[in-house]
Motif scaffolding. Structure first.
Motif, PDB file in Angstrom:
ATOM      1  N   UNK A  40      -1.811   8.302  -6.368  1.00 32.14           N
ATOM      2  CA  UNK A  40      -1.859   7.264  -5.344  1.00 32.14           C
ATOM      3  C   UNK A  40      -2.290   7.830  -4.000  1.00 32.14           C
ATOM      4  N   UNK A  41      -1.768   8.988  -3.680  1.00 39.42           N
ATOM      5  CA  UNK A  41      -2.111   9.660  -2.425  1.00 39.42           C
ATOM      6  C   UNK A  41      -3.619   9.921  -2.367  1.00 39.42           C
ATOM      7  N   UNK A  42      -4.183  10.417  -3.460  1.00 40.30           N
ATOM      8  CA  UNK A  42      -5.619  10.692  -3.497  1.00 40.30           C
ATOM      9  C   UNK A  42      -6.430   9.409  -3.314  1.00 40.30           C
ATOM     10  N   UNK A  43      -6.015   8.352  -4.000  1.00 40.05           N
ATOM     11  CA  UNK A  43      -6.748   7.099  -3.908  1.00 40.05           C
ATOM     12  C   UNK A  43      -6.703   6.511  -2.499  1.00 40.05           C
ATOM     13  N   UNK A  44      -5.540   6.610  -1.857  1.00 38.41           N
ATOM     14  CA  UNK A  44      -5.382   6.035  -0.522  1.00 38.41           C
ATOM     15  C   UNK A  44      -6.073   6.869   0.550  1.00 38.41           C
ATOM     16  N   UNK A  45      -6.059   8.180   0.383  1.00 37.49           N
ATOM     17  CA  UNK A  45      -6.557   9.055   1.439  1.00 37.49           C
ATOM     18  C   UNK A  45      -8.028   9.423   1.282  1.00 37.49           C
ATOM     19  N   UNK A  46      -8.509   9.518   0.048  1.00 37.42           N
ATOM     20  CA  UNK A  46      -9.846  10.068  -0.166  1.00 37.42           C
ATOM     21  C   UNK A  46     -10.836   9.098  -0.807  1.00 37.42           C
ATOM     22  N   UNK A  47     -10.357   8.060  -1.461  1.00 40.52           N
ATOM     23  CA  UNK A  47     -11.261   7.230  -2.272  1.00 40.52           C
ATOM     24  C   UNK A  47     -11.830   6.028  -1.527  1.00 40.52           C
ATOM     25  N   UNK A  48     -11.271   5.691  -0.349  1.00 43.22           N
ATOM     26  CA  UNK A  48     -11.691   4.467   0.365  1.00 43.22           C
ATOM     27  C   UNK A  48     -11.592   3.255  -0.551  1.00 43.22           C
ATOM     28  N   UNK A  49     -10.524   3.213  -1.331  1.00 42.84           N
ATOM     29  CA  UNK A  49     -10.369   2.145  -2.333  1.00 42.84           C
ATOM     30  C   UNK A  49      -9.868   0.857  -1.691  1.00 42.84           C
ATOM     31  N   UNK A  50     -10.341  -0.267  -2.192  1.00 41.53           N
ATOM     32  CA  UNK A  50      -9.838  -1.570  -1.767  1.00 41.53           C
ATOM     33  C   UNK A  50      -8.663  -2.016  -2.650  1.00 41.53           C
ATOM     34  N   UNK A  51      -8.709  -1.627  -3.933  1.00 44.91           N
ATOM     35  CA  UNK A  51      -7.668  -2.017  -4.874  1.00 44.91           C
ATOM     36  C   UNK A  51      -7.239  -0.789  -5.676  1.00 44.91           C
ATOM     37  N   UNK A  52      -5.937  -0.601  -5.819  1.00 43.24           N
ATOM     38  CA  UNK A  52      -5.367   0.483  -6.625  1.00 43.24           C
ATOM     39  C   UNK A  52      -4.324  -0.143  -7.540  1.00 43.24           C
ATOM     40  N   UNK A  53      -4.432   0.141  -8.820  1.00 39.68           N
ATOM     41  CA  UNK A  53      -3.486  -0.429  -9.786  1.00 39.68           C
ATOM     42  C   UNK A  53      -2.771   0.678 -10.532  1.00 39.68           C
ATOM     43  N   UNK A  54      -1.448   0.611 -10.553  1.00 41.55           N
ATOM     44  CA  UNK A  54      -0.616   1.547 -11.316  1.00 41.55           C
ATOM     45  C   UNK A  54      -0.141   0.817 -12.558  1.00 41.55           C
ATOM     46  N   UNK A  55      -0.461   1.374 -13.741  1.00 39.72           N
ATOM     47  CA  UNK A  55      -0.085   0.732 -15.010  1.00 39.72           C
ATOM     48  C   UNK A  55       0.815   1.684 -15.805  1.00 39.72           C
ATOM     49  N   UNK A  56       1.908   1.145 -16.326  1.00 39.87           N
ATOM     50  CA  UNK A  56       2.857   1.927 -17.117  1.00 39.87           C
ATOM     51  C   UNK A  56       3.129   1.188 -18.415  1.00 39.87           C
TER      52      UNK A  56
END
Length: 407
Positions: free
Chosen positions: A322-338
């Motif tokens: 999550x940290x990588x996606x928020x800080x480095x990916x410039x992502x608009x949407x991030x989904x965590x699936x378990x």
């Protein structure tokens, strides 16, 4: 189980409170298959555990069951010729407290520390090395002691006393305990290596956070200071430009605050009291409020049941992804699936960000993918609990981090 004078220092642990007989011992004269099964069960009981403390406790318990001994103990030598730790089986908490501190460098235990050879005695009280024991100490008679060796090093000494069946310990018992001690040495070594690796992982994580603070927060604060100085210099002769510089100060301050908040959030210990799924859901909800990106959590299937230590690792890997996606990916949407799938817990963290080429980035950065995203650390964490980590990423197509951990 103490067979020497007490000492004022040392660590004691692993008491078993009831001392009652437990099944699993191989009776004298049992068939070879039954004996091998008993040894196998004892070894498996030990090797399931990873922490040194747990391994010591299970070794003592398994040895007592294997040879049907009423009392068992395991002493771990220190650098002063005494014991750094002493784990016992068959002594209640009250009895142990009444016995007093650990044995000094006297008595039969000290003799075994010095000689580092197996000892099998019909009655320990008749031996020259015997120097008595505290009044609250249980009365020991037949005795069997075997060193736990790793090459020439003695990792510990395993002691048994008062076999429940008449006749004391036999030569076959000594051979059986020696065989078990060889396997116990492997388990102790593995547990120590695991704990050492965990310590190194903590150090590496601290170093990474220090780099993040320096690279992100410190640089932004430095830029903020320079911009503020420029604005002050322009206040009188170019008010319009001063306003633009002050707007830049505001942006830099907001960025620095977000960076610092992210680092502090990472440093918070994981609270898994409600289980992995509930903790991940709470974590995602906090991130969704704190960042502009749309962060979601979904769970498929029933409850996820992993050992507590494994859940902590899964949670940390999710945090890192999550940290990588928020800080480095410039992502608009991030989904965590378990979910659970084919006998495994599956965690996926997927984003629609800029993506990257894992192979090219790894070669360019000396094995650390994408300028320090910590993917190598995530893989090491996954391996530490028998899991596997896969990265599906390409420039412009986002990234999916997938973790599988066997149930």
């Amino acid at each position: 189980m103490v067979t020497g004078d007490p000492a004022p220092s040392g660590e004691r642990s692993g008491r078993r409170m009831d001392g009652e007989h437990r099944s699993g011992a191989a009776p004298c004269g049992a068939e070879p298959g039954a004996t091998l099964h008993a040894v196998s069960s004892a070894v498996l009981a030990v090797t399931r555990h990873l922490s040194v403390h747990e391994v010591l406790q299970v070794i003592v318990r398994a040895a007592a069951q294997l040879l049907d001994a009423r009392y068992a103990a395991l002493g771990v030598p220190d650098d002063q010729g005494s014991f750094a730790e002493f784990v016992v089986e068959g002594v209640s908490q009250e009895e142990w407290e009444a016995i007093g501190p650990l044995p000094r460098q006297h008595g039969m235990l000290a003799a075994m520390l010095r000689d580092k050879e197996p000892k099998r005695l019909a009655d320990i009280r008749r031996e020259a090395e015997f120097e008595g024991w505290p009044s609250a100490h249980p009365v020991l008679k037949d005795f069997l002691g075997v060193p736990i060796r790793d090459g020439d090093d003695v990792l510990g000494i395993l002691f048994l006393a008062n076999r429940r069946r008449p006749g004391g310990f036999t030569e076959a018992d000594e051979e059986l305990l020696t065989l078990f001690a060889a396997h116990a040495a492997i388990a102790m070594t593995n547990a120590r290596l695991y704990e050492r690796n965990r310590e190194l992982t903590v150090v590496a994580e601290r170093n990474r956070l220090a780099r993040e603070l320096h690279d992100a927060v410190a640089q932004k604060l430095f830029s903020l200071r320079l911009t503020a100085q420029a604005a002050a210099a322009l206040a009188e002769r170019d008010p319009a430009r001063c306003v633009r510089e002050l707007a830049q100060v505001e942006r830099l301050a907001a960025d620095a605050l977000a960076e610092l908040r992210a680092v502090i959030f990472e440093l918070r210990p994981a609270d898994l009291a409600d289980g992995l799924a509930a903790s991940l859901r709470k974590h995602v909800e906090v991130l969704d409020r704190a960042y502009d990106a749309d962060v979601r959590f979904t769970m498929d299937g029933g409850a996820v049941a992993l050992p507590e230590e494994h859940e902590a690792v899964v949670f940390r890997i999710a945090q890192e992804a999550l940290y990588n996606a928020l800080r480095h990916a410039s992502a608009r949407t991030i989904e965590v699936r378990l979910r659970t799938e084919d006998g495994a817990v599956v965690l996926e963290v997927a984003d629609d960000g800029v993506g990257f080429d894992p192979g090219a980035a790894s070669a360019k950065n000396g094995g650390e993918p994408h300028g320090g995203l910590g993917l190598a650390s995530m893989r090491d964490r996954a391996l530490s609990i028998g899991g596997a980590l896969a990265i599906d990423a390409a420039p412009g197509t986002g990234t999916v981090v997938r973790l599988e951990v066997p149930l």
